[in-house]
Design a protein around this motif. Structure first.
Motif, PDB file in Angstrom:
ATOM      1  N   MET A   1       0.827  -1.207   0.000  1.00 44.53           N
ATOM      2  CA  MET A   1       0.000   0.000   0.000  1.00 44.53           C
ATOM      3  C   MET A   1       0.860   1.256   0.000  1.00 44.53           C
ATOM      4  SD  MET A   1      -3.191   1.083   0.083  1.00 44.53           S
ATOM      5  CE  MET A   1      -4.133  -0.276   0.741  1.00 44.53           C
ATOM      6  N   ALA A   2       1.905   1.265   0.874  1.00 41.83           N
ATOM      7  CA  ALA A   2       2.788   2.429   0.951  1.00 41.83           C
ATOM      8  C   ALA A   2       3.529   2.641  -0.362  1.00 41.83           C
ATOM      9  CB  ALA A   2       3.769   2.263   2.112  1.00 41.83           C
ATOM     10  N   LYS A   3       3.923   1.525  -1.024  1.00 42.59           N
ATOM     11  CA  LYS A   3       4.623   1.643  -2.307  1.00 42.59           C
ATOM     12  C   LYS A   3       3.736   2.296  -3.358  1.00 42.59           C
ATOM     13  CE  LYS A   3       7.783  -2.269  -1.653  1.00 42.59           C
ATOM     14  NZ  LYS A   3       8.195  -3.585  -2.169  1.00 42.59           N
ATOM     15  N   SER A   4       2.451   1.937  -3.354  1.00 43.58           N
ATOM     16  CA  SER A   4       1.546   2.536  -4.346  1.00 43.58           C
ATOM     17  C   SER A   4       1.383   4.024  -4.101  1.00 43.58           C
ATOM     18  CB  SER A   4       0.186   1.832  -4.306  1.00 43.58           C
ATOM     19  OG  SER A   4      -0.418   2.001  -3.043  1.00 43.58           O
ATOM     20  N   TYR A   5       1.328   4.432  -2.804  1.00 43.31           N
ATOM     21  CA  TYR A   5       1.256   5.852  -2.493  1.00 43.31           C
ATOM     22  C   TYR A   5       2.508   6.585  -2.972  1.00 43.31           C
ATOM     23  CZ  TYR A   5      -2.725   4.975   0.594  1.00 43.31           C
ATOM     24  OH  TYR A   5      -3.943   4.644   1.103  1.00 43.31           O
ATOM     25  N   PHE A   6       3.668   5.952  -2.778  1.00 38.80           N
ATOM     26  CA  PHE A   6       4.919   6.573  -3.212  1.00 38.80           C
ATOM     27  C   PHE A   6       4.946   6.745  -4.726  1.00 38.80           C
ATOM     28  CE2 PHE A   6       9.315   6.167  -4.681  1.00 38.80           C
ATOM     29  CZ  PHE A   6       9.876   7.268  -4.047  1.00 38.80           C
ATOM     30  N   PHE A   7       4.428   5.737  -5.445  1.00 34.67           N
ATOM     31  CA  PHE A   7       4.390   5.812  -6.896  1.00 34.67           C
ATOM     32  C   PHE A   7       3.506   6.969  -7.352  1.00 34.67           C
ATOM     33  CE2 PHE A   7       2.325   4.543 -10.905  1.00 34.67           C
ATOM     34  CZ  PHE A   7       3.443   4.528 -11.727  1.00 34.67           C
ATOM     35  N   LEU A   8       2.344   7.144  -6.709  1.00 37.70           N
ATOM     36  CA  LEU A   8       1.461   8.263  -7.053  1.00 37.70           C
ATOM     37  C   LEU A   8       2.137   9.592  -6.780  1.00 37.70           C
ATOM     38  CD1 LEU A   8      -1.963   6.984  -5.641  1.00 37.70           C
ATOM     39  CD2 LEU A   8      -1.375   7.319  -8.036  1.00 37.70           C
ATOM     40  N   PHE A   9       2.861   9.652  -5.661  1.00 40.04           N
ATOM     41  CA  PHE A   9       3.530  10.904  -5.311  1.00 40.04           C
ATOM     42  C   PHE A   9       4.611  11.262  -6.320  1.00 40.04           C
ATOM     43  CE2 PHE A   9       6.993  13.029  -2.955  1.00 40.04           C
ATOM     44  CZ  PHE A   9       6.355  14.228  -2.718  1.00 40.04           C
ATOM     45  N   VAL A  10       5.406  10.239  -6.733  1.00 42.04           N
ATOM     46  CA  VAL A  10       6.465  10.485  -7.719  1.00 42.04           C
ATOM     47  C   VAL A  10       5.867  10.983  -9.026  1.00 42.04           C
ATOM     48  CG1 VAL A  10       8.235   9.366  -9.125  1.00 42.04           C
ATOM     49  CG2 VAL A  10       8.093   8.881  -6.689  1.00 42.04           C
ATOM     50  N   ILE A 245      14.717  14.309  -0.581  1.00 35.31           N
ATOM     51  CA  ILE A 245      15.093  14.988   0.646  1.00 35.31           C
ATOM     52  C   ILE A 245      13.960  15.034   1.659  1.00 35.31           C
ATOM     53  CG2 ILE A 245      16.760  16.423  -0.593  1.00 35.31           C
ATOM     54  CD1 ILE A 245      14.792  18.728  -0.471  1.00 35.31           C
ATOM     55  N   LEU A 246      12.796  14.563   1.236  1.00 29.67           N
ATOM     56  CA  LEU A 246      11.652  14.561   2.155  1.00 29.67           C
ATOM     57  C   LEU A 246      11.723  13.344   3.042  1.00 29.67           C
ATOM     58  CD1 LEU A 246       8.764  15.593  -0.269  1.00 29.67           C
ATOM     59  CD2 LEU A 246       9.962  17.048   1.355  1.00 29.67           C
ATOM     60  N   GLY A 247      11.351  13.511   4.264  1.00 32.38           N
ATOM     61  CA  GLY A 247      11.328  12.394   5.194  1.00 32.38           C
ATOM     62  C   GLY A 247      10.191  11.450   4.896  1.00 32.38           C
ATOM     63  N   PRO A 248      10.272  10.208   5.365  1.00 32.22           N
ATOM     64  CA  PRO A 248       9.217   9.209   5.136  1.00 32.22           C
ATOM     65  C   PRO A 248       7.851   9.652   5.650  1.00 32.22           C
ATOM     66  CG  PRO A 248      11.206   8.183   6.011  1.00 32.22           C
ATOM     67  CD  PRO A 248      11.406   9.661   6.111  1.00 32.22           C
ATOM     68  N   THR A 249       7.830  10.352   6.780  1.00 32.58           N
ATOM     69  CA  THR A 249       6.545  10.768   7.349  1.00 32.58           C
ATOM     70  C   THR A 249       5.837  11.755   6.442  1.00 32.58           C
ATOM     71  OG1 THR A 249       7.395  10.459   9.577  1.00 32.58           O
ATOM     72  CG2 THR A 249       5.407  11.780   9.352  1.00 32.58           C
ATOM     73  N   LEU A 250       6.576  12.783   5.967  1.00 33.89           N
ATOM     74  CA  LEU A 250       5.987  13.775   5.081  1.00 33.89           C
ATOM     75  C   LEU A 250       5.526  13.141   3.776  1.00 33.89           C
ATOM     76  CD1 LEU A 250       5.306  16.702   4.455  1.00 33.89           C
ATOM     77  CD2 LEU A 250       7.660  17.010   3.654  1.00 33.89           C
ATOM     78  N   LEU A 251       6.307  12.185   3.290  1.00 33.50           N
ATOM     79  CA  LEU A 251       5.968  11.496   2.054  1.00 33.50           C
ATOM     80  C   LEU A 251       4.629  10.763   2.175  1.00 33.50           C
ATOM     81  CD1 LEU A 251       7.185  11.016  -0.763  1.00 33.50           C
ATOM     82  CD2 LEU A 251       8.139   8.891   0.115  1.00 33.50           C
ATOM     83  N   LEU A 252       4.453  10.072   3.299  1.00 35.56           N
ATOM     84  CA  LEU A 252       3.202   9.339   3.505  1.00 35.56           C
ATOM     85  C   LEU A 252       2.025  10.296   3.663  1.00 35.56           C
ATOM     86  CD1 LEU A 252       4.326   6.461   5.899  1.00 35.56           C
ATOM     87  CD2 LEU A 252       3.638   6.277   3.509  1.00 35.56           C
ATOM     88  N   LEU A 253       2.260  11.419   4.324  1.00 34.54           N
ATOM     89  CA  LEU A 253       1.183  12.399   4.498  1.00 34.54           C
ATOM     90  C   LEU A 253       0.731  12.959   3.154  1.00 34.54           C
ATOM     91  CD1 LEU A 253       2.373  14.393   7.660  1.00 34.54           C
ATOM     92  CD2 LEU A 253       0.420  12.819   7.484  1.00 34.54           C
ATOM     93  N   LEU A 254       1.681  13.280   2.287  1.00 35.55           N
ATOM     94  CA  LEU A 254       1.338  13.785   0.968  1.00 35.55           C
ATOM     95  C   LEU A 254       0.626  12.729   0.133  1.00 35.55           C
ATOM     96  CD1 LEU A 254       4.581  15.797   0.109  1.00 35.55           C
ATOM     97  CD2 LEU A 254       2.315  16.727   0.612  1.00 35.55           C
ATOM     98  N   ALA A 255       1.109  11.485   0.232  1.00 34.58           N
ATOM     99  CA  ALA A 255       0.468  10.405  -0.510  1.00 34.58           C
ATOM    100  C   ALA A 255      -0.963  10.189  -0.041  1.00 34.58           C
ATOM    101  CB  ALA A 255       1.280   9.118  -0.353  1.00 34.58           C
TER     102      ALA A 255
END
Length: 613
Positions: A1-10, A245-255
């Motif tokens: 699930m987290a990987k899919s969020y990261f893909f959308l964010f990228v 340069i974004l931390g994992p927490t911020l990345l998940l929040l944006l996703a």
């Protein structure tokens, strides 16, 4: 699930940042052919809502034709759009423009007729009999409107032309139309030429540029436009390294934020599609469909607010100096469009003196609204729950007539329609009164349809307002849910009329209170006056009749309640012949319940049983 969020964010950070107005510059064609659609036009389900002025919405038909809907639901196909000269060419799907000529009213449209000679004329249409074998050609004949058997022909004459121009046959005038180009009347080339003056994007097009709103705020008047280059390949982009340069927490929040936006947009599109599919099936001689701009004009920019509830806000409006309406703007954050479809679908098909008439509706983008008749006396709630109720007291004869009218309205919903309509929210607030105090049942947002031979209704959630909901809606221990639920709600309404207070109100600030209907029952049994505003024996008879009928309607088990047909008969009959119903509040033990003995309210100790489909 987290990987899919990261893909959308990228994907998001790599995509060029574009202004919302630039999205309006994207052209689209129905089926890959036909005219290019871009600002100021908008293709539904493709361009965002802010990409068009009111009236510039287009859609694609099943045959991939581009469709423009003119006011009063006249649908035509688009042949060509000339953005430089600001002209659009349309034609009738059946190649017969005169067939829709009576409905060509462009007064509320952004378009205007553009004729060859730029002149508009008034015409009268005649139906003339025709003898077989006679010459059928005539300079005023409208061939596409003729009867296929040639038993009659339709002719059109300018109103300033002598009727002697018609053939010497029996002719009957059908109707007249005003300010129409002659080429539409005679269907000369089957093309209707329209042009628009606002927004004035022609200068931008002549410069080889696109046009957009100067103010990007979608809630603005959108009166100013500006030109901008058609292709701006130098748009700034965000680099992938920004995400590193974004931390994992911020990345998940944006996703997560992206996911919420995507989910909300998807749900909103599904709601719109659901409503549009419903409205496509909702045809001839039904309530008028308004644009949101029409509602702003009708309500004078929503200046006079009449009330506000969980599902929307009601404003006073005026269609003309004689016709006033109440406009209910539905809250888009509540429900999934079911209330809107219920109101339009159910109220649009019923006509009864004791049911509110739906004048029209609006489904313009994400905005949905309902337009009703306006009633100067507002609701029954005003007259029975007023702090100074004596000054607002209507008199027992009028209260009896109001009760009988509501009963007849519910009986019509249960028996007078092709399908039985269960209201599920009968209460004084939903009984409106016209200038003659004739009651009108309103608010069908919670209603359900069922066949007349259906003995039970499947429900997954409770419906209605606390204090008026039948026990079986809470729990199956009392029986199945049916039309008897409305009978129960009507009974509570009668008892509130008699008692002059809400069923959920307590008789004092003391905590030792009995259930409100039980208080009415004990007063009747002990022959105590029901209300302080009883002046003579005639008033007492009416109050007692309303109370007895109300108590019969609120029996706990549905099978013990009368049908609305029997309720109407009881209200129309003599009250002296009515018999007190069994006491539904008697405790199972030998102890008798007195009027001042403490007792919990109905529903506080009931175990709710989950209903199944």
């Amino acid at each position: 699930m987290a990987k899919s969020y990261f893909f959308l964010f990228v994907l998001f950070i790599l995509h060029p940042v574009r202004g919302q107005n630039e999205d309006c510059a994207d052209s689209f064609q129905c089926g890959g052919h036909g005219p290019a659609i871009r600002f100021p036009f908008r293709l539904k389900d493709h361009h965002p809502d802010h990409c068009s002025f009111p009236g510039f919405n287009l859609s694609c038909s099943d045959t991939h034709d581009t469709v423009l809907e003119l006011p009063i639901s006249v649908k035509v196909f688009v042949k060509k759009i000339d953005y430089k000269s600001q002209e659009i060419q349309v034609y009738h799907p059946d190649r017969c423009l005169p067939r829709e000529i009576r409905r060509f009213n462009l007064s509320s449209s952004p378009f205007e007729f553009k004729g060859v000679d730029h002149f508009l004329y008034d015409y009268a249409f005649f139906n003339c009999s025709h003898n077989k074998g006679e010459e059928q050609s005539h300079q005023h004949v409208i061939s596409c409107l003729n009867d296929p058997t040639y038993s009659h022909q339709v002719y059109a004459l300018r109103t300033d032309v002598n009727v002697n121009k018609l053939p010497t046959l029996p002719c009957r005038k059908m109707y007249s139309v005003r300010s129409i180009p002659y080429y539409i009347v005679y269907n000369l080339d089957d093309i209707l030429y329209l042009n628009w003056s606002r927004p004035a994007c022609g200068n931008c097009e002549l410069k080889g540029m696109n046009c957009r709103y100067m103010n990007t705020n979608s809630s603005s008047t959108k009166s100013e436009i500006q030109c901008f280059p058609k292709h701006n390949k130098g748009s700034s982009t965000k680099l992938v390294t920004t995400g590193a340069i974004l931390g994992p927490t911020l990345l998940l929040l944006l996703a997560f934020a992206l996911y919420r936006v995507y989910s909300h947009d998807k749900a909103e599109k599904e709601y719109r599609k659901k409503i549009e599919n419903f409205l496509d099936d909702y045809r001839s001689y039904k309530p008028t469909r308004y644009l949101y701009a029409d509602l702003k004009r009708i309500t004078n920019q929503f200046t006079e607010k009449l009330g506000e509830g969980a599902y929307g806000t009601v404003f006073r409006g005026k269609l003309s100096n004689e016709i006033h309406v109440a406009v209910k703007i539905l809250n888009s954050s509540k429900g999934n469009g079911e209330e809107f479809i219920n109101e339009v679908g159910i109220m649009g098909r019923i006509h009864h003196v004791n049911v509110v008439r739906l004048v029209g509706f609006c489904a313009d983008g994400f905005r949905r609204a309902l337009v009703y008749e306006f009633f100067s006396n507002y609701s029954l709630e005003k007259f029975i729950f007023s702090e100074n109720s004596k000054s607002h007291f209507l008199g027992w004869e009028r209260l009896h007539d109001i009760s009988l009218g509501v009963a007849k309205g519910i009986e019509y919903l249960h028996q007078g329609c092709d399908q039985r309509i269960l209201h599920f929210d009968i209460k004084p607030h939903n009984v409106l009164l016209d200038q003659n105090f004739i009651p009108k049942i309103s608010d069908f947002g919670l209603a359900k349809l069922c066949s007349k031979d259906q003995s039970a209704v499947s429900m997954t959630t409770g419906r209605g307002t606390m204090g008026y909901i039948a026990p079986e809606v809470f729990s199956r221990n009392f029986g199945t849910v049916s039309y008897k639920a409305d009978v129960y709600s009507f009974g509570m309404l009668l008892l509130e009329i008699v008692g002059g207070r809400r069923s959920t109100d307590i008789m004092s600030e003391n905590a030792s209170q009995v259930y409100f209907p039980e208080w009415i029952y004990n007063l009747l049994e002990q022959k105590v006056e029901l209300r302080v505003f009883i002046e003579d024996d005639g008033d007492m008879k009416i109050a007692k009749k309303l109370a007895i009928v109300g108590l019969r309607c609120i029996q706990w088990h549905p099978m013990d309640r009368p049908s609305m047909k029997l309720v109407v008969q009881m209200l129309e009959g003599e009250g002296d012949k009515l018999i007190m119903p069994p006491n539904p509040f008697a405790s199972p033990g030998p102890t008798r319940i007195h009027a001042r003995k403490p007792m919990t309210h109905l529903g506080q100790e009931l175990d709710v049983i989950q209903e199944l489909d």
